[in-house]
Scaffold this motif. Structure first.
Motif, PDB file in Angstrom:
ATOM      1  N   SER A 122       2.972   4.074   8.859  1.00 50.77           N
ATOM      2  CA  SER A 122       1.498   4.353   8.434  1.00 50.77           C
ATOM      3  C   SER A 122       0.265   5.223   9.693  1.00 50.77           C
ATOM      4  O   SER A 122       0.904   5.368  10.717  1.00 50.77           O
ATOM      5  N   MET A 181      -5.993   4.220   1.918  1.00 49.26           N
ATOM      6  CA  MET A 181      -5.283   2.596   0.840  1.00 49.26           C
ATOM      7  C   MET A 181      -3.857   2.707   1.582  1.00 49.26           C
ATOM      8  O   MET A 181      -3.163   1.247   0.531  1.00 49.26           O
ATOM      9  N   THR A 182      -2.975   2.900   2.232  1.00 47.33           N
ATOM     10  CA  THR A 182      -2.131   2.732   2.752  1.00 47.33           C
ATOM     11  C   THR A 182      -2.001   2.222   4.371  1.00 47.33           C
ATOM     12  O   THR A 182      -0.807   1.741   4.971  1.00 47.33           O
ATOM     13  N   LEU A 235      -6.647  -4.771   3.871  1.00 46.96           N
ATOM     14  CA  LEU A 235      -6.049  -3.472   3.476  1.00 46.96           C
ATOM     15  C   LEU A 235      -6.819  -3.190   2.116  1.00 46.96           C
ATOM     16  O   LEU A 235      -7.375  -3.977   0.979  1.00 46.96           O
ATOM     17  N   LYS A 261      -7.715  -2.094  -1.339  1.00 42.23           N
ATOM     18  CA  LYS A 261      -7.502  -2.806  -2.946  1.00 42.23           C
ATOM     19  C   LYS A 261      -8.231  -1.324  -3.462  1.00 42.23           C
ATOM     20  O   LYS A 261      -7.120  -1.120  -4.179  1.00 42.23           O
ATOM     21  N   VAL A 297       2.997  -6.587   0.612  1.00 46.39           N
ATOM     22  CA  VAL A 297       1.554  -5.666  -0.269  1.00 46.39           C
ATOM     23  C   VAL A 297       2.063  -4.593  -0.947  1.00 46.39           C
ATOM     24  O   VAL A 297       3.299  -4.257  -1.448  1.00 46.39           O
ATOM     25  N   THR A 298       1.558  -4.931  -2.395  1.00 47.75           N
ATOM     26  CA  THR A 298       2.299  -3.272  -3.325  1.00 47.75           C
ATOM     27  C   THR A 298       0.897  -2.234  -3.048  1.00 47.75           C
ATOM     28  O   THR A 298       0.058  -2.564  -3.220  1.00 47.75           O
ATOM     29  N   VAL A 299       1.466  -0.900  -2.944  1.00 46.70           N
ATOM     30  CA  VAL A 299       0.616   0.208  -2.629  1.00 46.70           C
ATOM     31  C   VAL A 299       1.644   0.952  -3.453  1.00 46.70           C
ATOM     32  O   VAL A 299       2.683   1.376  -3.624  1.00 46.70           O
ATOM     33  N   GLU A 300       0.673   2.972  -3.786  1.00 45.52           N
ATOM     34  CA  GLU A 300       1.087   3.505  -3.856  1.00 45.52           C
ATOM     35  C   GLU A 300       1.273   4.719  -2.321  1.00 45.52           C
ATOM     36  O   GLU A 300       0.449   4.476  -2.372  1.00 45.52           O
ATOM     37  N   GLU A 326       5.329   3.287  -6.367  1.00 41.69           N
ATOM     38  CA  GLU A 326       4.787   2.311  -6.685  1.00 41.69           C
ATOM     39  C   GLU A 326       5.680   1.225  -5.280  1.00 41.69           C
ATOM     40  O   GLU A 326       6.467   1.100  -5.840  1.00 41.69           O
ATOM     41  N   ILE A 334       3.704  -0.628   6.521  1.00 43.80           N
ATOM     42  CA  ILE A 334       3.419   0.561   5.143  1.00 43.80           C
ATOM     43  C   ILE A 334       3.758   1.354   5.684  1.00 43.80           C
ATOM     44  O   ILE A 334       3.617   2.317   6.371  1.00 43.80           O
TER      45      ILE A 334
END
Length: 199
Positions: free
Chosen positions: A2, A61-62, A77, A79, A104-107, A135, A143
């Motif tokens: 990232s 966001m990432t 991070l 959110k 983590v859960t990210v788009e 996602e 990330i």
């Protein structure tokens, strides 16, 4: 990987609520909260200019950031953030506390490459993007900035599924029970240019 990590200076907020938030914004600060990792949430205030710059730079966001709260450095991070619907300035940010072992859960955005090597697009087919973002469950310290979809050899009628994408190590799609579609190559509304197809 990232975007490069960055650091933001913050001050702890004693008072919370609408009145104190308005006062902060008048002074060029944004109210924010750091939560998660089984610790009590911390209410903080950040520079509006710094945060807005980071949001507009992309990858906000990432990208894992470090927030220096009165000398204590916390890895976080972003959110969520709220923008003023009228004036488009940042109203509030939520940060999730992360550690090297956090998942983590990210788009994650999807990038398409080699359109010129797709026979379907060459003859006038259209790339129909079903998912601009996917996602993903990812390690907080790795990330992906984006997922790359290679369109080499894609013909009209082809569907590109998540199984066609090489995923970064340690990252898995949140939807795990099916091979979902990311894009399709469809015939244009006016039909295909036959002369181009023969060429």
């Amino acid at each position: 990987m990232s975007h490069a990590t960055y650091e933001l200076k913050a001050e702890a907020r004693e008072r919370v609520g609408k009145g104190s938030s308005r006062e902060l914004r008048r002074n060029g600060l944004i109210p924010a909260v750091i939560y998660g990792d089984k610790q009590a949430p911390i209410a903080i205030a950040l520079s509006t200019n710094e945060v807005t710059k980071r949001i507009h730079a992309g990858g906000f966001m990432t990208t894992v950031a470090t927030i220096d709260v009165n000398g204590e450095k916390i890895s976080v991070l972003p959110k969520d953030y709220q923008l003023d619907p009228v004036r488009d300035f940042t109203m509030h940010v939520d940060f999730l506390r992360v550690s090297a072992s956090s998942k983590v859960t990210v788009e994650v955005p999807v990038h398409f490459v080699n359109e010129e090597k797709s026979p379907g697009i060459k003859i006038g087919g259209v790339l129909n993007i079903v998912r601009h973002e996917v996602e993903m469950h990812c390690p907080a310290n790795a990330i992906p900035e984006f997922l790359t979809v290679d369109l080499t050899g894609a013909k009209i009628g082809d569907s590109i599924h998540i199984s066609h994408v090489s995923l970064p190590a340690g990252s898995t799609p949140v939807i795990a029970d099916r091979d979902f579609t990311i894009a399709t190559i469809v015939a244009p509304a006016g039909g295909v240019d036959e002369s181009a197809a023969e060429a």
